[in-house]
Scaffold this active site. Structure first.
Site, PDB file in Angstrom:
ATOM      1  N   ARG A 634       6.404 -13.119   4.865  1.00  0.00           N
ATOM      2  CA  ARG A 634       5.889 -12.817   6.204  1.00  0.00           C
ATOM      3  C   ARG A 634       4.620 -13.637   6.398  1.00  0.00           C
ATOM      4  NH1 ARG A 634       6.309  -6.382   7.361  1.00  0.00           N
ATOM      5  NH2 ARG A 634       4.689  -6.215   5.786  1.00  0.00           N
ATOM      6  N   ASN A 685       9.842 -10.327  -8.157  1.00  0.00           N
ATOM      7  CA  ASN A 685       9.570  -9.497  -6.993  1.00  0.00           C
ATOM      8  C   ASN A 685       9.537  -8.031  -7.411  1.00  0.00           C
ATOM      9  OD1 ASN A 685       9.265  -8.466  -4.426  1.00  0.00           O
ATOM     10  ND2 ASN A 685      11.403  -8.690  -3.865  1.00  0.00           N
ATOM     11  N   ARG A 690       1.458  -5.035  -7.477  1.00  0.00           N
ATOM     12  CA  ARG A 690       0.284  -4.626  -6.699  1.00  0.00           C
ATOM     13  C   ARG A 690      -0.840  -4.127  -7.598  1.00  0.00           C
ATOM     14  NH1 ARG A 690      -0.285  -2.553  -1.464  1.00  0.00           N
ATOM     15  NH2 ARG A 690       1.961  -2.383  -1.168  1.00  0.00           N
ATOM     16  N   ASP A 706      -1.613  -3.470   2.463  1.00  0.00           N
ATOM     17  CA  ASP A 706      -0.382  -4.167   2.831  1.00  0.00           C
ATOM     18  C   ASP A 706      -0.727  -5.364   3.702  1.00  0.00           C
ATOM     19  OD1 ASP A 706       1.206  -2.376   1.486  1.00  0.00           O
ATOM     20  OD2 ASP A 706       1.469  -1.064   3.221  1.00  0.00           O
ATOM     21  N   GLU A 794       5.495   2.954  -5.692  1.00  0.00           N
ATOM     22  CA  GLU A 794       4.369   2.560  -6.544  1.00  0.00           C
ATOM     23  C   GLU A 794       3.085   3.268  -6.124  1.00  0.00           C
ATOM     24  OE1 GLU A 794       3.520   0.124  -3.021  1.00  0.00           O
ATOM     25  OE2 GLU A 794       5.311   0.883  -4.000  1.00  0.00           O
ATOM     26  N   ASP A 795       2.940   3.578  -4.835  1.00  0.00           N
ATOM     27  CA  ASP A 795       1.751   4.289  -4.376  1.00  0.00           C
ATOM     28  C   ASP A 795       1.750   5.735  -4.854  1.00  0.00           C
ATOM     29  OD1 ASP A 795       3.972   4.819  -2.872  1.00  0.00           O
ATOM     30  OD2 ASP A 795       2.999   4.579  -0.927  1.00  0.00           O
ATOM     31  N   ARG A 838      11.692   8.584  -1.968  1.00  0.00           N
ATOM     32  CA  ARG A 838      10.365   9.116  -2.271  1.00  0.00           C
ATOM     33  C   ARG A 838      10.448  10.585  -2.690  1.00  0.00           C
ATOM     34  NH1 ARG A 838       6.646   5.277  -0.841  1.00  0.00           N
ATOM     35  NH2 ARG A 838       4.830   6.562  -0.368  1.00  0.00           N
TER      36      ARG A 838
END
Length: 881
Positions: A634, A685, A690, A706, A794-795, A838
Site C-alpha cells: 500500500r 510476510n 511488528r 498501522d 498479534e495485538d 480473534r
C-alpha cells in the site's frame, strides 16, 4: 484606507451619474406640468365672454404655436435625454463591471493577507520551536561537557588464558564457601562467564540423557569449547539410580588437584533408593555439588537443583493443566506408599485432625508403587502412573508433601507434578527447595512445620481465592521458567552460579534491520504535506535524533532488582539495554545533584501550557520515541502516513517493516520528514514482524502504528507523555475488551463501545522495547505460530504478554475508538472471518497461559486542564485533549 486611482474614478463616475439622473427626473416631471398649465388656461378662456373671443383666439393661436414649438423642442429634449439615459446605462454597466472586478480584487487581496498572516503565525511558531530546540540543544551540550561518568555498553569479554594450576587438596572441605573454595580470578566481571563441559562419555548416564545434556549446554550462550578460558567446568556424573563413581574425578584434565571451579551435576530423574546415588562431599574437593539433595549439603556453596522429569526443551504449556477454578473438588490430596524405615509423618494422626471437617480430602496410602520405581526405604514412594496421579492433582487445590527429617529427590518429583497440574504444593517439614537462593518459594508453595499439623485445616481454609490464584500463577511461572525441561534446569543452574558472583548475563540479541534497498541506492525524496496540527499550538522542541541510554545498569541491576529479575519478570538469562521497571529518582534529587538529562517544567516551578510544551518534564530524563509501521503493498497509503509525521516533536526515527516480497518501486518518492526513515526488509510476510527487536530501534519508547492509522500530532505527543508515566504498560488509542460468551462459554473478542476495556490495539499504541524481546524470545512459540496461521491476533498476544508480566490493564488515551481510511484498499480486519479468528485466539492464548491474564479497566486518560476554565493569559496543555 488608502486612496487609489481606481477608487477616485469610481467616486467621480458616481457623482456624474447622480446629476444626470436628477436632470432626467426633473424633465420627466416638468413637461407634463407645463402642458397641463397651458391646456387649463385654454379651457378657462372658452368660458369667458364672447367679446373677448377674438383676443382669446389670438392668444390661443399664439399659445398653440408656442405649445407646438415647445412640444417639438421638448420631444427633441426627451429624445436627447433618452439617448443620454442609454449612454448612462452603458456607463453604469461598465462601472458595475469595474466595481465587481475591483471587489474581486479586494477579496483576493484580503485572502492573500489572511494567508500571509497564517504563514506569519506558522513561521513565528516554527521560529519559536527552533529557539526552543536551540535552547534544549544548548542544555544537552552543557550536560555533555559536565558529564563525568563513562557511557556503558554491553559487557565486553575478558577471559583468562590458562587452566588452573595443580594444588594439593585441602585437609577439610566441609566448610567450603564461594570465598574460600572458588577461584574468582578466572571469572572477572568482563569474562562473559564461559562454561566448559567435560566429555559426557565419562558419565554413567544413558546415551540419550548424555546427548540431551550436551545439546542443552551447547545452546547456552555461556558455553565454550576452550577450557583455557573457562570460568567453571561442568562434570555430568549420572542420573537416576546409577551409583556414582568419584574415584576418577582426580583424573579429569582440568581438576587442578582440588576441583576448584568444577560443578558436579547429578540429575535426578526417578526415585532414588540407593544411598550411593547421593553425591557425598568427602571425595569432591572444592567442587560444587549440584543435585536435588545430598547428605552433607554446604549452604551457600552446593546447589539444590530441580529434578529432570521434563522433556529436553521446547514449549511445555500443552502438558500443563489450567489453573482454574481456584478451588477444586479436594481441599488437598496425597498418594504415597509408606516407607520401610521410620518416618515422622503419621497419616493416621493427620486423619484424626481432619475428622470433623466437611471439605473433601483425598488420601491414598494402600497403592502400588509406580511401575518404573522401586520401593523407597526412606521416603513415601509414588503411587501408580503419572497420568493417574495427575488426574487426582487436577482435582486438588493443594498437594500434600511430607518432608519431615528427609531429603530425597522424590519430593522434587512431587513438586514438579504439583506445579504441572496447577495444584499448590503443601510441604510439611523443612527442606531446601531448588535454587532457593534466587527463587522466592514463599509465593508459590505453603510450607509449615510438623507442629502446625493440628491447625492445617484452619490454615488452608483461611486462604482466599485471590491468594490461591496468586500461588498457582507463581508456581506455574517458576515451573515453566526454571523446572519444566532439561534446558530450563541447565540454564537456571548456570544463571544461579553466575548470579552468586554478580556477573551480568549476555546481552539480549537484536534482530538485524536489513534495508529493503540495495547497497548504494538512494530513494527519491519529496516535500511532505503540511501536518494538520494547530499552527499556534507548540507541542515541543524539534531535536536531532537522541537514542535512549543503553546498558546503564550492567552490574547494578542484579544488586538492586535481582529478586524481580528471577521472580517477577522471569528472565535472568539475558541483559537488556533498558527495562520498563527501572527505578526512578525522587523529585528533589533532580535539583540536588542528579539532574543530568532532566527537563523539569518551568525549571521546576511548573506552569501551564506554554511552560509544559517547552520542557518534557516527568520523572525520567529526556527521551524520544521510535515509530514502527508495518506495511504490505500500500505504497501511497504509506507515503501519506509518513508525510503526516513531518515536524513531529520527540520523534527519533521511523522504522517501516516492509512485509511484501516485492521491493518498493525505484521511482517511489519518499517524503522528507526531518528524521531518518529506515525501511526494513522482512524475511517473510508475518504479523509477528511488528514486534521484532530491531537493532534500528534505539529508544525505549516504541509507537506501533498501522500504515493507515491517522493520528494528529497532539494525540501522539499526549500518548507519549502518558506512556512515560506508565512505562510498563500498553498505552494507546483504540480500546477493545474480552467478553464472556453466555451461550457457549469461553471468551469473545468485542469491539463495541463499552464502559470498560481490557486491550489496547497495537495498531496505534506505545510499548516498551523490552516487550519486543519478550514477544520474540520469551513468549511460547505456539502463540506466534497461531498468529501466522490466522494472519491475525498479534495485538491480542502482546496485550496477553504485558498483562501477564505486570498484572495491570492497558491505558487508553483520548476518545479515539477506531480509525477509518476511506482511500485504503480492503484491510485484513474487514474480512468476515476476522472476528471469528480473534474469538479463537483469546481462548487459545488462555490455554497456553493456563489462565486469562487480561484485566478490565474503566479508566481513560485525558490531559490536565482539558475542560478547565483557565485565565486568558494561560494556555492549556493540549487544546483538544
Amino acid at each position: 484606507m488608502f486612496l487609489t486611482k481606481e477608487r477616485i474614478c469610481y467616486w467621480v463616475a458616481s457623482v456624474k451619474l447622480s446629476r444626470i439622473i436628477i436632470l432626467v427626473f426633473l424633465a420627466l416631471v416638468t413637461v407634463p406640468l407645463f402642458t397641463h398649465y397651458y391646456i387649463s388656461n385654454v379651457e378657462r378662456d372658452r368660458e369667458r365672454p364672447l367679446s373677448d373671443v377674438h383676443r382669446s383666439r389670438t392668444k390661443l393661436e399664439a399659445y398653440e404655436d408656442y405649445s407646438a414649438l415647445k412640444a417639438s423642442d421638448l420631444k427633441m429634449r426627451i429624445q436627447e435625454m433618452l439617448k443620454i439615459k442609454g449612454s448612462v446605462s452603458d456607463e453604469l454597466r461598465d462601472l458595475e463591471a469595474k466595481r465587481q472586478k475591483l471587489q474581486n480584487e479586494v477579496v483576493s487581496l484580503t485572502h492573500k493577507i489572511e494567508l500571509l498572516k497564517t504563514e506569519l503565525s506558522r513561521q513565528q511558531s516554527e521560529l519559536n520551536k527552533l529557539k526552543l530546540s536551540v535552547e534544549q540543544a544548548q542544555v544537552a551540550q552543557r550536560e555533555a561537557v559536565q558529564r563525568n561518568s563513562p557511557e556503558l555498553a554491553p559487557p565486553l569479554i575478558l577471559r583468562p588464558n590458562r587452566i588452573p594450576d595443580f594444588v594439593a587438596p585441602p585437609d577439610s572441605n566441609s566448610h567450603c564457601t564461594m570465598s574460600t573454595c572458588f577461584d574468582h580470578s578466572r571469572c572477572p566481571l568482563t569474562s562473559g562467564f564461559p562454561v566448559y563441559l567435560y566429555d559426557t562419555s565419562r558419565s554413567t548416564a544413558s546415551v540419550f540423557f548424555k546427548t540431551a545434556v550436551a545439546q542443552t549446554i551447547g545452546y547456552n550462550p555461556h558455553f565454550t569449547t576452550d577450557p583455557s578460558n573457562a570460568c567453571i567446568f561442568l562434570v555430568l556424573l549420572g542420573e537416576g539410580n546409577q551409583p556414582i563413581q568419584l574415584e576418577k574425578l582426580k583424573d579429569l584434565p582440568y581438576w587442578g588437584g582440588d576441583g576448584r571451579n568444577h560443578v558436579l551435576l547429578y540429575l535426578s530423574r526417578t526415585d532414588m533408593t540407593c544411598d550411593s546415588c547421593l553425591v557425598p562431599n568427602h571425595h569432591t574437593g572444592r567442587a560444587i555439588i549440584a543435585q536435588f539433595a545430598h547428605p552433607h549439603f554446604r549452604p551457600g556453596f552446593d546447589m539444590v537443583i530441580g529434578v529432570a522429569r521434563g522433556p529436553p526443551g521446547g514449549d511445555v504449556w500443552s502438558d500443563a493443566a489450567s489453573m482454574l477454578p481456584a478451588r477444586r473438588k479436594y481441599l488437598f490430596s496425597f498418594q504415597g506408599v509408606n516407607p520401610v524405615s521410620a518416618n515422622n509423618f503419621n497419616l493416621t494422626e493427620l486423619r484424626s485432625y481432619l475428622s470433623s471437617t466437611t471439605d473433601e480430602i483425598y488420601i491414598e496410602s494402600n497403592c502400588e508403587t509406580a511401575p518404573d520405581l522401586k520401593q523407597n526405604t526412606r521416603d513415601w514412594s509414588l503411587c501408580g502412573t503419572e497420568e493417574a496421579r495427575g488426574n487426582i492433582l487436577k482435582q486438588s487445590t493443594f498437594a500434600l508433601m511430607p518432608a519431615v527429617g528427609i531429603r530425597t529427590p522424590l519430593i522434587g518429583t512431587r513438586l514438579y507434578e504439583a506445579f504441572k497440574y496447577a495444584s499448590i504444593p503443601l510441604i510439611i517439614g523443612d527442606i531446601d527447595l531448588p535454587y532457593d537462593e534466587v527463587l522466592r518459594w514463599k509465593g508459590a508453595v505453603i510450607q509449615i512445620g510438623l507442629a502446625r499439623l493440628p491447625e492445617l485445616h484452619f490454615i488452608l481454609r483461611s486462604i482466599g481465592d485471590n491468594d490461591l490464584m496468586a500461588l498457582k500463577r507463581q508456581g506455574r511461572f517458576l515451573w515453566e521458567r526454571y523446572l519444566s525441561s532439561l534446558q530450563a534446569l541447565m540454564d537456571t543452574t548456570l544463571a544461579a552460579i553466575r548470579d552468586r558472583m554478580s556477573l551480568p548475563p549476555p546481552p539480549a540479541v537484536d534482530v538485524p534491520a536489513i534495508s529493503v534497498f540495495s547497497d548504494g541506492f538512494v530513494p527519491q525524496k519529496t516535500e511532505p504535506i503540511i501536518a494538520d496540527a494547530e499552527p499556534e499550538e507548540s507541542l515541543g522542541p524539534l531535536e536531532p535524533p537522541y537514542p535512549s541510554p543503553a546498558f546503564k545498569r550492567n552490574y547494578s541491576i542484579f544488586l538492586t532488582q535481582g529478586y524481580e529479575m528471577w521472580n517477577t519478570w522471569g528472565d535472568p538469562f539475558r541483559l537488556y539495554p533498558q527495562l520498563p521497571f527501572d527505578p526512578v529518582l525522587p523529585s528533589d534529587a533532580k535539583f540536588l545533584g542528579s539532574g543530568m538529562g532532566f527537563r523539569p517544567i518551568g525549571g521546576g516551578a511548573g506552569g501551564a501550557g506554554k511552560e509544559f510544551c517547552d520542557s518534557l518534564g516527568g520523572n525520567v530524563p529526556r527521551e524520544q520515541f521510535t515509530i514502527v509501521m508495518l506495511t504490505y503493498e500500500r505504497e501511497q497509503v504509506l507515503m501519506n502516513s509518513l508525510s503526516r509525521l513531518n515536524g513531529l516533536p520527540y520523534l527519533n526515527k521511523v522504522v517501516v517493516v516492509w512485509n511484501s516480497p516485492r521491493p518498493p518501486l525505484q521511482d517511489l518518492r519518499w517524503p522528507d520528514i526531518g528524521v531518518p526513515v529506515h525501511v526494513v526488509k522482512a524475511s517473510r510476510n508475518s504479523l509477528n514482524n511488528r514486534f521484532l527487536p530491531y537493532e534500528a530501534i534505539e529508544t525505549e519508547a516504541v509507537l506501533s502504528v498501522d500504515d493507515d492509522a491517522h493520528l494528529r500530532h497532539d494525540e501522539i505527543i499526549f500518548g507519549f507523555r502518558v506512556w512515560r508515566e506508565q512505562r510498563d504498560r500498553v498505552v494507546g488509542f483504540p480500546g477493545r475488551y474480552h467478553a464472556l460468551d453466555l451461550n457457549y462459554g469461553g471468551w469473545l473478542y468485542n469491539s463495541n463501545y463499552s464502559c470498560e476495556l481490557s486491550m489496547v490495539l497495537t495498531g496505534a499504541a506505545f510499548i516498551h522495547k523490552h516487550y519486543t524481546y519478550l514477544y520474540t524470545y520469551w513468549l511460547p512459540q505456539a502463540i506466534r505460530d497461531k498468529v501466522d496461521e490466522y494472519m491475525n491476533c498479534e495485538d491480542i498476544a502482546m496485550n496477553f504478554l504485558v498483562s501477564h508480566i505486570t498484572r495491570k490493564p492497558p491505558v487508553k488515551v483520548t476518545s479515539r475508538w477506531t480509525f477509518r481510511c476511506p482511500g485504503c484498499p480492503v484491510s485484513l480486519s474487514e474480512d468476515d472471518t476476522h472476528f471469528q479468528e480473534r474469538h479463537k485466539c483469546i481462548n487459545f492464548f488462555s490455554q497456553v497461559f493456563g489462565y486469562t491474564p487480561l484485566l478490565n479497566t474503566q479508566f481513560r486518560a485525558d490531559s490536565i486542564l482539558f475542560k478547565t476554565r483557565i485565565p486568558h493569559d494561560k494556555q492549556k496543555c493540549f487544546k483538544f485533549i
